[in-house]
Design a protein around this motif. Structure first.
Motif, short mmCIF file in Angstrom:
data_model
loop_
_atom_site.label_atom_id
_atom_site.label_comp_id
_atom_site.label_asym_id
_atom_site.label_seq_id
_atom_site.Cartn_x
_atom_site.Cartn_y
_atom_site.Cartn_z
N ASP A 245 0.85 -1.19 0.00
CA ASP A 245 0.00 0.00 0.00
C ASP A 245 0.89 1.24 0.00
OD1 ASP A 245 -2.10 -1.75 0.15
OD2 ASP A 245 -2.55 -1.35 2.25
N PHE A 246 0.45 2.29 -0.73
CA PHE A 246 1.26 3.50 -0.81
C PHE A 246 0.40 4.71 -1.12
CE2 PHE A 246 1.57 1.62 -5.11
CZ PHE A 246 1.09 2.67 -5.88
N ILE A 247 1.01 5.88 -0.97
CA ILE A 247 0.42 7.17 -1.36
C ILE A 247 1.43 7.87 -2.24
CG2 ILE A 247 -0.32 9.45 -0.57
CD1 ILE A 247 -1.21 8.12 2.05
N ILE A 248 0.97 8.40 -3.35
CA ILE A 248 1.79 9.26 -4.20
C ILE A 248 1.03 10.57 -4.35
CG2 ILE A 248 2.81 9.63 -6.48
CD1 ILE A 248 2.85 6.55 -6.78
N GLU A 249 1.70 11.66 -4.07
CA GLU A 249 1.07 12.97 -4.14
C GLU A 249 2.04 13.95 -4.76
OE1 GLU A 249 -0.86 16.15 -1.00
OE2 GLU A 249 -0.71 14.03 -0.43
N THR A 250 1.56 14.76 -5.69
CA THR A 250 2.42 15.75 -6.32
C THR A 250 1.63 17.03 -6.57
OG1 THR A 250 3.99 16.18 -8.12
CG2 THR A 250 2.00 14.97 -8.69
N SER A 251 2.31 18.13 -6.44
CA SER A 251 1.72 19.44 -6.72
C SER A 251 2.45 20.02 -7.92
CB SER A 251 1.87 20.34 -5.50
OG SER A 251 1.26 21.58 -5.72
N MET A 252 1.70 20.40 -8.95
CA MET A 252 2.32 20.86 -10.19
C MET A 252 1.47 21.94 -10.85
SD MET A 252 1.59 17.55 -12.64
CE MET A 252 2.48 16.41 -11.64
N LYS A 253 2.11 22.65 -11.78
CA LYS A 253 1.40 23.70 -12.51
C LYS A 253 1.96 23.82 -13.91
CE LYS A 253 4.43 27.36 -10.86
NZ LYS A 253 4.55 28.58 -10.07
N THR B 38 -2.95 19.67 -6.99
CA THR B 38 -2.40 18.48 -6.37
C THR B 38 -3.13 17.24 -6.85
OG1 THR B 38 -1.77 19.73 -4.40
CG2 THR B 38 -1.93 17.33 -4.17
N LEU B 39 -2.39 16.29 -7.38
CA LEU B 39 -2.90 14.98 -7.74
C LEU B 39 -2.43 14.00 -6.68
CD1 LEU B 39 -3.30 15.78 -10.95
CD2 LEU B 39 -2.95 13.35 -11.13
N LYS B 40 -3.34 13.14 -6.23
CA LYS B 40 -2.99 12.17 -5.19
C LYS B 40 -3.57 10.81 -5.55
CE LYS B 40 -3.63 11.68 -0.17
NZ LYS B 40 -4.21 12.38 0.99
N LEU B 41 -2.76 9.78 -5.40
CA LEU B 41 -3.18 8.39 -5.59
C LEU B 41 -2.94 7.66 -4.28
CD1 LEU B 41 -1.67 9.44 -8.34
CD2 LEU B 41 -2.09 7.13 -9.04
N ASN C 197 6.33 21.39 -7.80
CA ASN C 197 6.89 22.03 -6.61
C ASN C 197 6.84 21.14 -5.38
OD1 ASN C 197 4.20 22.43 -5.63
ND2 ASN C 197 4.07 24.25 -6.90
N ARG C 198 6.24 19.94 -5.51
CA ARG C 198 6.24 19.02 -4.38
C ARG C 198 5.93 17.63 -4.89
NH1 ARG C 198 2.39 17.14 -0.97
NH2 ARG C 198 0.81 18.47 -1.86
N MET C 199 6.64 16.65 -4.35
CA MET C 199 6.40 15.25 -4.68
C MET C 199 6.58 14.45 -3.40
SD MET C 199 5.83 12.95 -7.02
CE MET C 199 6.07 11.22 -7.36
N LEU C 200 5.58 13.63 -3.08
CA LEU C 200 5.61 12.80 -1.91
C LEU C 200 5.25 11.39 -2.31
CD1 LEU C 200 5.38 12.29 1.28
CD2 LEU C 200 2.96 12.78 0.93
N SER C 201 6.02 10.43 -1.89
CA SER C 201 5.65 9.03 -2.06
C SER C 201 6.04 8.31 -0.78
CB SER C 201 6.35 8.41 -3.28
OG SER C 201 7.73 8.45 -3.15
#
Length: 168
Positions: A31-39, A114-117, A159-163
């Motif tokens: 199980d995981f979370i991927i989240e990124t903020s982009m423009k 922000t896109l989040k999976l 400007n942000r990437m989280l996994s």
């Protein structure tokens, strides 16, 4: 390249997708979370803003997951008309898994989105600006890479990437 603290990716071709892969060996079986903020920094065509992933005929950008290569991946597409599609690309052929109208969120036109999976078991839930959009089940990834996609002549800034791994 890094510019002003943001990771900037550019597709210089007028048509076609450019995929920037990273994170080799991302563990797809947990199980995981991927989240990124982009423009969008620059876009030619009808979509100078927003969060659009792997659109076949318009300029777009977003996240790809479960990637084996450019022809085999999963893509989350948000369109300028406030609709979305979640697609599976197998051998370059798109299969739309689900789609609909975005009801709970607004795509920011001139700033980051922000896109989040969120993957739990064999289900992936999709969010835009922290609002739930949809989900797909029985997902079998093609590979263990994640990355970004830009379709058409455009430039984006991340400007942000989280996994992070959230469970087994």
């Amino acid at each position: 390249k890094i510019d002003g603290g943001e990771y900037v990716i550019e597709n210089k071709r007028a048509t076609g997708a450019y995929i920037m892969l990273g994170r080799q060996d991302f563990p797809q079986t947990v199980d995981f979370i991927i989240e990124t903020s982009m423009k969008t920094v620059r876009s030619s065509g009808n979509y100078p803003y927003g969060l659009i992933v792997k659109s076949s005929n318009n300029n777009s950008y977003g996240i790809v997951v479960g990637v084996k290569d450019a022809l085999n991946n999963y893509a989350f597409q948000v369109r300028a008309d406030d609709s979305y599609a979640i697609k599976k690309y197998k051998n370059g052929v798109a299969q739309e898994l689900t789609s609909g109208k975005i009801k709970n969120t607004v795509v920011n036109q001139n700033s980051s989105n922000t896109l989040k999976l969120v993957k739990q078991g064999n289900t992936i839930r999709f969010f835009i600006n922290n609002a739930y959009v949809d989900e797909v089940s029985d997902v079998s990834f093609f590979g263990n890479k994640i990355g970004f996609i830009i379709d058409g002549k455009s430039k984006i800034a991340i400007n942000r990437m989280l996994s992070r791994i959230t469970g087994k």
